[in-house]
Structure formats: C-alpha cells, structure tokens
Design a protein around this motif. Structure first.
Motif, short mmCIF file in Angstrom:
data_model
loop_
_atom_site.label_atom_id
_atom_site.label_comp_id
_atom_site.label_asym_id
_atom_site.label_seq_id
_atom_site.Cartn_x
_atom_site.Cartn_y
_atom_site.Cartn_z
N HIS A 1 44.20 50.00 17.69
CA HIS A 1 44.44 49.75 16.27
C HIS A 1 43.17 49.90 15.45
N VAL A 2 42.10 49.43 16.01
CA VAL A 2 40.83 49.54 15.31
C VAL A 2 40.50 51.01 15.10
N PHE B 1 53.55 55.68 17.52
CA PHE B 1 54.28 55.78 18.77
C PHE B 1 53.93 54.60 19.67
N LEU B 2 52.64 54.26 19.66
CA LEU B 2 52.20 53.18 20.53
C LEU B 2 52.61 51.82 19.99
N ASP B 3 52.68 51.69 18.68
CA ASP B 3 53.10 50.41 18.11
C ASP B 3 54.05 50.66 16.95
N PRO B 4 55.34 50.72 17.23
CA PRO B 4 56.31 51.09 16.20
C PRO B 4 56.43 50.05 15.08
N ARG B 5 55.75 48.92 15.22
CA ARG B 5 55.86 47.93 14.14
C ARG B 5 54.87 48.22 13.02
N ARG B 6 54.00 49.22 13.24
CA ARG B 6 53.02 49.54 12.20
C ARG B 6 53.67 50.39 11.11
N GLY B 7 54.30 49.74 10.16
CA GLY B 7 55.00 50.46 9.07
C GLY B 7 54.07 51.35 8.27
N ASP B 8 52.83 50.93 8.08
CA ASP B 8 51.89 51.74 7.29
C ASP B 8 51.61 53.06 7.98
N LEU B 9 51.47 53.01 9.33
CA LEU B 9 51.19 54.25 10.05
C LEU B 9 52.41 55.17 10.03
N LEU C 1 73.10 49.27 11.22
CA LEU C 1 72.26 49.22 12.41
C LEU C 1 71.09 48.28 12.18
N PRO C 2 70.73 47.48 13.18
CA PRO C 2 69.65 46.51 13.02
C PRO C 2 68.27 47.15 13.09
N VAL C 3 67.22 46.32 12.82
CA VAL C 3 65.87 46.88 12.70
C VAL C 3 65.11 46.99 14.01
N PHE C 4 65.57 46.37 15.12
CA PHE C 4 64.76 46.51 16.34
C PHE C 4 64.86 47.93 16.88
N ARG C 5 64.00 48.20 17.86
CA ARG C 5 63.73 49.58 18.26
C ARG C 5 64.99 50.42 18.49
N ALA D 1 60.36 60.61 15.36
CA ALA D 1 60.52 59.20 15.72
C ALA D 1 61.58 59.02 16.81
N VAL D 2 62.50 59.98 16.87
CA VAL D 2 63.56 59.88 17.89
C VAL D 2 62.96 59.95 19.30
N PHE D 3 61.77 60.60 19.39
CA PHE D 3 61.13 60.70 20.71
C PHE D 3 60.77 59.33 21.26
N SER D 4 60.67 58.33 20.38
CA SER D 4 60.37 56.99 20.91
C SER D 4 61.57 56.44 21.68
N ALA D 5 62.68 57.17 21.68
CA ALA D 5 63.82 56.78 22.52
C ALA D 5 63.40 56.74 24.00
#
Lengths: 291, 494
Positions: free
Chosen positions: A4-5, A66-74, A178-182, A204-208
């Motif tokens: 993240h840094v 991809f590594l952290d899907p919760r990072r909305g800014d990224l 559809l809910p917000v989790f992955r 983003a579908v690749f995160s499947a």
C-alpha cells in the motif's frame, strides 16, 4: 502493508508535478507536454497526464486494486486510466444517442445523499426504486457520498460521464439486487462490462479467480452467464435518469430495461451455509449413531 | 430489325412551337418532299454544358466550321439564360468546380470571354478531413511543390473555379450565337430515333433518323448523345451502361456565410469533411456566398429538406463541426436542431479557423437533392453515334469532376471530328470515331474508380481501416511532391 505504501507513493509521484508546476502560459504548455510542463486543466480538478504517466497509473492502480479490492480510490484511478482514449468516448456517444442520456449530459445532475434526500426515500412505497435504493444502502451500510471526483479524463464531458457512471454504481446494485462483497461485486462488474464496455469493469472480472471454490462455481454457473446476457441485452443503464425514476416501480423499470433479477445472493449463501451446517450435524449424528 | 425507341415523356408535353434559328441558308440534300429528312453532319441531342461545348468547339475551329450541325434541346434555352445583370445576392444551387484544364478549353473555343465573371469564384486552397478521426489534408500549390526546389512563382495558385452551371451554359450559348451556323431546335423533344431506309436518292440505312416533337425529321451523319444519364441516344445505339446506385443523395443549397472566409476575398478555401454517410462540401462563391454539396442517405436528405431554414442552417454548421454520433441523433429530431446544435457546439472543441465560417443563412428554395449513381457506358461510340458527358458516365460528386469530364469529352470529340474532316473520312464511321473512345475511356474510368474507392473507404465508421486511412491521409499531406501529383491530376493536367 508494504504494498500500500508503494502504491500511494506512486500516486503521489504522478500527481505531485501537476500541483506544483502549473503552466504559466497556455501557448508554452501546448508546445511540449511533459512532466515539467503540463497543459492547463480542462475542468476543475483535472490532472492532465502524459502517456507514460497514464500507463504507469493504470499498472500501479490495477495491481493495487487486484491485491486489495477494498481500495475504492485505486479502483477509481484504474477505471479512469484505462477508460481513455477510446472507451469513455464510446460510452459518452451512447448517451448522446439516447434522448434521456442527452438530457443527463445537458443537466449534469450529481448524486449525493443531500440531492437524493435519503430519509424521504425511506418513506416511499416499498416497491419503488427510491425505497429499494435506501433499503439497499441501509442493508449494505454504505453512503452515496463516498465517490471520488474524476480527475484523469481529459475531455470535460467524458469526465462527467465517468463521474455519472461512478455515482450510479450503487443504483446498479439496487437494480440487480447484488450485495457489495467480492462475489456480488464481481457479478455486477461483469454486468457493467457487458453494458458499458468500460475496460476497468471487464478487468475487474478477473478478480473472480480470487473467489473461493463454491463462490467460483456459483459465478461460473449462475451469475456470470446472467451478467453477460443481461448486460448485453438490456438498454444502457447509464442512460437512466435515476433522479426521475425514484418513484417508479422497480420491477417495471427492470422490465423496461429488459433486466431479469438474478437469484438473491445473500439468501443463497445463507441457505448454503445452513445446508452445510445441517449436513455436518447429520454426519455427526450418523457418526454418533455408528458409535 | 432497326432498333426503335419512343420517348414516352415527350408525348405528355403539349405541342409547343419550336424555336428554329436558321443562321445560314440551308443546303438541300434530298428532295423537298414531306417525308424526306433534313440531312445534318452532326446532330447533338441535349443542350447542357457538354453538348454546347462540343458544338462551340466545332464552330470555333476553321476545319469543322463548315459542318452542318443541329442542336435539339427539350427546354427553352433562352428562358433559362442567366441575365447579364443578375444580382450577386442570389446564386443557383447547381454549381460546379471547373478545373484549369476545362477553363483553358473554354478559353480556346472563345466561350470564357462570355462568362459572367463577377459570378465566378476561383479558389486557392482545399481542406479535406476525416469526420471520424479528424485526420486532415490541405491542398494548395504552396505546400505541394517538388522536393528541395522553391515554388515556381509563375505557376498559378488557383486550384479551380466555382461557377454556376447556368453561367457556363449561358456563356457557351452566347459564343455559339456569335459564331452562328447552328440550327437550334429548342423546346423540342425527340419523339423517336430509327435507322433510315435505302432510298433512291441516298442510302440512309446506317443513319439515325430523328423524329422531333414538332414533326421535323433529321438525318444525322453523326448523332451525339449529350442527353444526360438516362440517354435516349445511348438506348438507341444499344450501348449498355453499367454501374450501380450509391444509395446516397446529394443535397445542394446556396448559403450565406458569416464572412468572406478565413483567407479573405483573395484567398478562398474549399472545404470537404468525410462523414460515414458521405462527404459534406462547402465551396466558395463570390463575397460571403457558398454552395453546399452534402452526400448523405436518402432518408437524411429527405429530413434535411423538411427542416425550417434555421434548423437547416444549424444542421449544415453541425455537419462540419459535430461528431457523427451527434449528427445521427440530430437527424432523428423532427425540429429544434438549432437549439440542440448550439448546446453541442459548447462541448465539441473545434479549431474554427480550420473549418468553414458559420453559415448565417440559406437562400430560400435552394435546398434540393438528387440520387448519386455511378454509371459507365461500355463504349462511347458506335456506328454514327457518339456519347459525351453524363450520357457516357456519371460519377460521385466528391471530387467535383462530373462537369469537367464532360468538357474533356467534348474537346476530345472535336479533335476526333476535325481529324476525320482533315483526312477526308466519314465523321460518323466507327473507324473515325475510334480515337475518341480510346482517348477518353481509360481516363474517365480511372477517375470514376478513384472517386468510387474514396467513397467506399470513407463509408467505414470504425475498425482498423479508419486508422489506416488516417495514417495514409497524413502521410500524403506530408509528402509535397506526391500531393502535387494528385493535384495536377485533379486539375485535369497530366
């Protein structure tokens, strides 16, 4: 934590020069566009990027999200970096071909909790879009005010298109339920990709691939086919004037757009969990009985 | 059996008295009995630019001046004549771009001196761009020059001359009247064309005999078809004309711009933007006037014609400025384009100086359209028949070559006839006419092909071809000598 840094450093690196060195004269900036010499912004908050910067931003933010899907800014930066030069123009053109889409581009409405008046929506009839939206926000515990402003899209009208897509994202959740989790996000992204053609949604579908086995099977059997079929067949969701549809019956809206509601993911997960539990209990009873 | 055609439309017209100008005493070949035809060396059907240019060319040359010639034209040429003192506030919507080669030919036959010069507009620059990618090429003799050598200052800077077709026709007619010696049958239709019979006095069996709507019968040693795309003469000669419809219409209109143009009155610029539905072109006329040629689908052409003047003006401005997407939407609106275009112009960045000035007004009643076709006759000549102009070929208007090809045909046919006269041949024999076809066919065919391919290339809206054509256009734009070659070909030179 280290990753993240690194990514936030990269972001700082790409955005710092444009804050520091704003071109003094527009003619000089026109001649040579480099890190040291940026053209004037085309709209408030616009950060013009060179091609190298754009590619860097796409790779960095893509990997990060991809590594952290919760990072909305990224995810937002990734969406902007990959939407240009072609895709966002295509989406804007689709809006321009629809009378409602044109009206949205002309009025340029912005969605926020104040403009929508969430308490009022909670008091609407339960079958309305507005009620469903408010209920969905409450259920998922999110707010419409968390959307970042667009800054890397060069054309001001396309920047608005991107902003609109982003702000309407929660309405798409409501529309398809559809809910917000992955797992839910991946299915919705697949739907959005088939519908809007924005590369971020497709990638983003690749995160499947990061889904658990049972989730993956559900995506592959149910939600994936549902998303591609409905996304491609239904009308453009970007052309819905949500502010005017708040009191519309949500099933009527789905019918008008040609969207089938997918099976309730939360309910299905719950049922599966319970089934597993029962099975476990049954096997335990069996084992006890055997003993 | 002799081929025979009857002209149905001719019968519908009320019989009008023919205007028959007899400029020189008629020579008598046959007896004066009622059924014997008048014998002519050249009978030209059709008094358009090509036909008139042919007759003027024949009469202007000392070699062919003695030929007995007749012109048959369905309309009253005197009535449609452009008045000498015509106001410069209004222009006809049928204009053409005359290449320097065509102008040279008109000068040689002495017609250019009769042209109403204040109504002619030479232009020095041409801007052509791709409506999808904005790739651009500019044509002017300054940027197109041989490699490493300075431009020859003696070389003219004019690319072509914009002129109303009416002006060309009137000038040719004035010159023809000055020369004299042509029997005019105007306001007269051709009822039928048959092969003659072998009579005691003369063997007409290979000669076309024309029966006119006024009852006259003419025998032609050489029958020239300058009678347009649906040429009855071509049908008589049984010459097949091959081709296809483009499925496009050309919308024309006379426009008034906000100013004289970005280059001022001495440096006029022609503009053409290739849209996926067809090119839209704005060509300069004197002062702040311009003429529009917009090739588009028949549905869109019909829509454009129904619009109010303000909305039509907005659509023309949009045609040079807005994206193909916006244009697609604008054509679906029943009205209100003016307001919609004003909004879109705010959000569509354009370099105003690279496109024509804003259109301010459209001359009432000048918005008309016509279908675009590509046709080419198998041959231009057969026994005692020659075809010129649209009768021989019709072309997409994107390069403005149609009328120039007709002028080239007329000049070549004059040369062929004059050679036949000099060498004592029968001017109607296939042998004598052969050189006319061989001189013109390949050249016209090449031009037809180039315009057709350009139309096809630019009909593509997306995909790799769009990128390739833009790359090619920019490359040609950067290569001065190659551009000079294209320009001299389009100018009618070699």
């Amino acid at each position: 934590m280290a990753k993240h840094v690194r990514i936030s450093q990269l972001q700082k690196l790409t955005s710092r020069p444009c804050h520091l060195i704003h071109p003094s004269s527009p003619t000089a900036s026109f001649r040579c566009f480099s890190v040291l010499n940026r053209p004037t912004p085309n709209y408030e908050g616009h950060l013009p990027l060179t091609r190298t910067e754009r590619i860097g931003l796409a790779l960095g933010s893509g990997l990060g999200s991809f590594l952290d899907p919760r990072r909305g800014d990224l995810i937002a930066s990734f969406g902007e970096a990959t939407a240009q030069p072609y895709f966002i123009y295509k989406l804007r053109d689709r809006m321009l071909l629809s009378p409602t889409g044109r009206r949205i581009l002309r009025d340029r409405p912005r969605l926020s909790s104040t403009s929508l008046d969430i308490p009022r929506l909670r008091n609407l009839a339960p079958n309305t879009v507005g009620y469903a939206y408010a209920a969905w926000l409450d259920r998922e515990g999110v707010s419409p005010d968390t959307r970042a402003a667009v800054k890397y899209i060069d054309d001001e009208e396309c920047a608005y298109t991107m902003q609109r897509y982003r702000e309407c994202h929660d309405f798409y959740h409501t529309l398809v339920g559809l809910p917000v989790f992955r797992e839910g996000e991946v299915a919705l992204k697949a739907f959005e990709f088939a519908n809007t053609g924005l590369p971020m949604t497709g990638l983003a579908v690749f995160s499947a691939f990061t889904l658990k086995k049972a989730e993956w099977r559900r995506f592959w059997d149910i939600y994936g086919p549902w998303a591609t079929r409905n996304g491609a067949q239904s009308d453009d969701v970007i052309n819905i004037y949500w502010e005017e549809e708040l009191e519309t019956d949500i099933d009527q809206l789905r019918a008008r757009l040609g969207i089938e509601k997918p099976p309730d993911l939360r309910a299905m997960r719950k049922a599966e969990r319970e089934a597993r539990k029962k099975e476990k209990e049954a096997s335990e009873t069996m084992a006890r009985a055997a003993v | 059996m002799p081929p025979r055609i009857s002209l149905r439309q001719a019968r519908k017209l009320p019989p009008r008295s023919a205007v028959w100008v007899r400029a020189q005493p008629q020579r008598r070949f046959a007896s004066s009995s009622a059924d014997a035809p008048d014998v002519y060396d050249v009978v030209c059907v059709g008094g358009g630019p090509a036909g008139l240019s042919l007759l003027t060319g024949l009469k202007a040359s000392p070699i062919t001046r003695g030929l007995k010639v007749a012109l048959i034209e369905g309309q009253d040429l005197q009535k449609t004549r452009l008045p000498r003192d015509a106001s410069l506030e209004t222009f006809s919507n049928r204009c053409s771009s005359l290449t320097p080669a065509s102008v040279r030919n008109l000068q040689e036959i002495g017609a250019w001196a009769h042209v109403n010069t204040p109504r002619v507009q030479p232009y020095q620059e041409m801007q052509v761009w791709d409506g999808v990618t904005d790739a651009r090429i500019s044509f002017d003799w300054h940027t197109a020059k041989p490699l490493l050598s300075p431009r020859n200052p003696a070389q003219p800077t004019t690319i072509a001359y914009m002129i109303e077709n009416l002006n060309t026709v009137t000038a040719l007619l004035s010159r023809l009247e000055q020369l004299g010696g042509v029997d005019f049958y105007t306001s007269t239709k051709v009822n039928s064309i048959d092969l003659g019979a072998d009579t005691e006095k003369m063997d007409f069996s290979s000669w076309p005999i024309l029966t006119l709507s006024n009852g006259k019968r003419l025998a032609a040693r050489l029958l020239v078809g300058a009678d347009g795309a649906n040429s009855p003469v071509r049908t008589f000669a049984d010459i097949e004309s091959r081709g296809f419809d483009y499925g496009r219409h050309g919308v024309v209109a006379s426009l008034k711009l906000a100013g004289q143009g970005w280059g001022g009155p001495d440096h006029k610029i022609a503009y053409q933007r290739f849209l996926p539905t067809g090119p839209i072109a704005m060509l300069p006329l004197p002062g702040n006037k311009s003429t529009l040629v917009w090739s588009t689908t028949p549905e869109r052409a019909a829509k454009l014609k129904t619009l109010s003047q303000n909305d039509f003006v907005a659509m023309v401005n949009a045609g040079f400025r807005l994206s193909p997407t916006d244009l697609e939407y604008l054509h679906t609106l029943p009205s209100g384009q003016e307001e919609e275009v004003a909004w879109r112009e705010e959000h569509t960045p354009v370099n105003e100086r690279a496109i024509p000035m804003q259109v301010a007004d459209v001359q009432a009643g000048t918005v008309v359209s016509f279908p675009l076709r590509m046709r080419h006759a198998d041959t231009y000549t057969s026994e005692r028949v020659a075809l010129v102009g649209d009768a021989a070929h019709t072309i997409h208007p994107l390069a403005g070559q149609g009328l120039n090809q007709g002028q080239g045909d007329a000049a070549a046919l004059v040369r062929t006839i004059s050679h036949a006269v000099q060498t004592g041949q029968d001017i109607g024999s296939t042998l004598a006419l052969e050189s006319y076809t061989s001189e013109r066919y390949a050249e016209n065919n090449a031009m037809l092909g180039v315009c057709d391919k350009l139309h096809r290339l630019y009909s593509v809206e997306s995909g790799p071809l769009v990128g390739l054509r833009s790359l090619g256009l920019r490359a040609v734009d950067a290569m001065g000598p190659l551009k000079a070659l294209f320009m001299s070909r389009a100018a009618g030179g070699s």
